[in-house]
Scaffold this motif. Structure first.
Motif, PDB file in Angstrom:
ATOM      1  N   MET A   1     -74.456   9.695  49.329  1.00  0.00           N
ATOM      2  CA  MET A   1     -75.301  10.906  50.180  1.00  0.00           C
ATOM      3  C   MET A   1     -75.999   9.638  50.406  1.00  0.00           C
ATOM      4  N   LEU A   2     -76.732   9.970  51.589  1.00  0.00           N
ATOM      5  CA  LEU A   2     -77.890   8.985  52.241  1.00  0.00           C
ATOM      6  C   LEU A   2     -79.518   9.240  51.889  1.00  0.00           C
ATOM      7  N   ASP A   3     -79.990   8.137  51.439  1.00  0.00           N
ATOM      8  CA  ASP A   3     -81.291   8.065  51.215  1.00  0.00           C
ATOM      9  C   ASP A   3     -82.488   8.593  52.664  1.00  0.00           C
ATOM     10  N   GLU A   4     -83.123   9.152  53.254  1.00  0.00           N
ATOM     11  CA  GLU A   4     -83.738   9.510  54.184  1.00  0.00           C
ATOM     12  C   GLU A   4     -84.696   8.325  54.661  1.00  0.00           C
ATOM     13  N   ASN A   5     -84.844   7.527  53.150  1.00  0.00           N
ATOM     14  CA  ASN A   5     -86.318   6.482  53.347  1.00  0.00           C
ATOM     15  C   ASN A   5     -85.503   4.803  53.830  1.00  0.00           C
ATOM     16  N   CYS A   6     -84.389   4.773  53.562  1.00  0.00           N
ATOM     17  CA  CYS A   6     -83.039   3.527  53.654  1.00  0.00           C
ATOM     18  C   CYS A   6     -82.944   3.514  55.066  1.00  0.00           C
ATOM     19  N   ILE A   7     -83.490   2.342  55.704  1.00  0.00           N
ATOM     20  CA  ILE A   7     -82.957   1.475  56.717  1.00  0.00           C
ATOM     21  C   ILE A   7     -81.978   1.610  57.524  1.00  0.00           C
ATOM     22  N   PHE A   8     -81.035   1.300  56.431  1.00  0.00           N
ATOM     23  CA  PHE A   8     -79.625   1.752  56.726  1.00  0.00           C
ATOM     24  C   PHE A   8     -78.865   3.028  56.851  1.00  0.00           C
ATOM     25  N   CYS A   9     -79.019   3.584  56.017  1.00  0.00           N
ATOM     26  CA  CYS A   9     -78.873   5.327  55.891  1.00  0.00           C
ATOM     27  C   CYS A   9     -79.551   5.744  57.757  1.00  0.00           C
TER      28      CYS A   9
ATOM     29  N   GLN B   1     -82.548  -9.418  48.374  1.00  0.00           N
ATOM     30  CA  GLN B   1     -82.261  -8.627  49.331  1.00  0.00           C
ATOM     31  C   GLN B   1     -83.303  -7.643  49.769  1.00  0.00           C
ATOM     32  N   SER B   2     -83.748  -7.775  51.194  1.00  0.00           N
ATOM     33  CA  SER B   2     -84.491  -7.081  51.508  1.00  0.00           C
ATOM     34  C   SER B   2     -84.441  -5.434  51.598  1.00  0.00           C
ATOM     35  N   VAL B   3     -82.967  -5.145  51.867  1.00  0.00           N
ATOM     36  CA  VAL B   3     -82.459  -3.354  52.048  1.00  0.00           C
ATOM     37  C   VAL B   3     -82.067  -2.997  50.902  1.00  0.00           C
ATOM     38  N   HIS B   4     -82.785  -2.298  49.899  1.00  0.00           N
ATOM     39  CA  HIS B   4     -82.126  -1.625  48.719  1.00  0.00           C
ATOM     40  C   HIS B   4     -81.013  -0.922  48.936  1.00  0.00           C
ATOM     41  N   HIS B   5     -79.814  -1.350  50.029  1.00  0.00           N
ATOM     42  CA  HIS B   5     -78.523  -0.283  50.304  1.00  0.00           C
ATOM     43  C   HIS B   5     -77.774  -1.592  49.977  1.00  0.00           C
ATOM     44  N   VAL B   6     -76.729  -1.582  49.447  1.00  0.00           N
ATOM     45  CA  VAL B   6     -75.689  -2.744  49.314  1.00  0.00           C
ATOM     46  C   VAL B   6     -75.101  -2.851  50.778  1.00  0.00           C
ATOM     47  N   HIS B   7     -75.356  -3.589  50.926  1.00  0.00           N
ATOM     48  CA  HIS B   7     -74.965  -4.650  52.501  1.00  0.00           C
ATOM     49  C   HIS B   7     -74.539  -6.299  51.634  1.00  0.00           C
ATOM     50  N   ILE B   8     -73.169  -6.863  52.875  1.00  0.00           N
ATOM     51  CA  ILE B   8     -72.200  -7.738  53.235  1.00  0.00           C
ATOM     52  C   ILE B   8     -72.701  -8.135  53.668  1.00  0.00           C
ATOM     53  N   HIS B   9     -73.901  -9.932  53.628  1.00  0.00           N
ATOM     54  CA  HIS B   9     -73.083 -10.224  55.043  1.00  0.00           C
ATOM     55  C   HIS B   9     -71.801 -11.065  55.426  1.00  0.00           C
ATOM     56  N   LEU B  10     -71.401 -10.931  56.952  1.00  0.00           N
ATOM     57  CA  LEU B  10     -70.890 -12.299  57.042  1.00  0.00           C
ATOM     58  C   LEU B  10     -71.062 -13.144  58.618  1.00  0.00           C
ATOM     59  N   ILE B  11     -71.712 -14.179  58.008  1.00  0.00           N
ATOM     60  CA  ILE B  11     -72.476 -15.359  58.621  1.00  0.00           C
ATOM     61  C   ILE B  11     -71.780 -16.310  59.691  1.00  0.00           C
ATOM     62  N   PRO B  12     -71.289 -15.861  60.667  1.00  0.00           N
ATOM     63  CA  PRO B  12     -70.027 -16.740  61.234  1.00  0.00           C
ATOM     64  C   PRO B  12     -71.416 -18.577  61.005  1.00  0.00           C
ATOM     65  N   ARG B  13     -70.078 -19.489  61.134  1.00  0.00           N
ATOM     66  CA  ARG B  13     -70.531 -21.379  60.976  1.00  0.00           C
ATOM     67  C   ARG B  13     -70.171 -21.920  62.265  1.00  0.00           C
ATOM     68  N   TYR B  14     -71.188 -22.645  62.238  1.00  0.00           N
ATOM     69  CA  TYR B  14     -70.273 -22.908  63.422  1.00  0.00           C
ATOM     70  C   TYR B  14     -70.853 -24.732  63.316  1.00  0.00           C
TER      71      TYR B  14
END
Length: 148
Positions: free
Chosen positions: A1-9, A96-109
């Motif tokens: 179920m999605l949250d109506e106020n969540c930016i990721f939703c 954690q700035s967005v309270h929807h579980v998420h994984i960052h994949l950050i390439p390193r150069y």
């Protein structure tokens, strides 16, 4: 179920535009608008789950199973990538700035690419007895590991 106020939703529902890297019935991966480094990608489950503390084991297994595929695709897309940080922040104190579980994949150069993590060395504050006490407290609170 999605949250109506969540930016990721809202991104999952298509109410907020995003640049999608991968999507199926369970997850969506899209470029982070901040692009900490070029290719910075976010992986989110399509169900609204606040953080790792609320993430069911089966959902975690499915979510994290996409990480190697995405990491390899990101690396293959740019031969200049020398490494990658894979980060999951939980709670405001852990950035954690967005309270929807998420994984960052950050390439390193390079080590000069405007991204850093600092792990303080406090080993002089912990002897074997102190570490054993911490470990025992954690062990006492373990739940049986679910099998995916």
């Amino acid at each position: 179920m999605l949250d109506e106020n969540c930016i990721f939703c809202k991104i999952i529902r298509g109410e907020i535009p995003s640049v999608t890297v991968f999507e199926d019935d369970h997850v969506k991966a899209f470029l982070d608008i901040s692009q900490t480094t070029p290719g910075h990608t976010l992986l989110v489950p399509k169900d609204h789950i606040e953080d790792i503390f609320h993430l069911p084991a089966a959902t975690a297994a499915r979510l994290f199973s996409y990480v190697p595929m995405l990491a390899n695709a990101i690396k293959a897309a740019n031969s200049g990538i020398k490494g990658m940080n894979i980060i999951n922040n939980n709670g405001e104190v852990a950035y954690q700035s967005v309270h929807h579980v998420h994984i960052h994949l950050i390439p390193r150069y390079s080590d000069q690419d405007d991204f850093n993590i600092h792990f303080g060395n406090h080993s002089d504050m912990y002897d074997t007895a102190a570490l054993t006490k911490i470990a025992l407290t954690i062990k006492e609170n373990l739940q049986e590991a679910p099998h995916a």
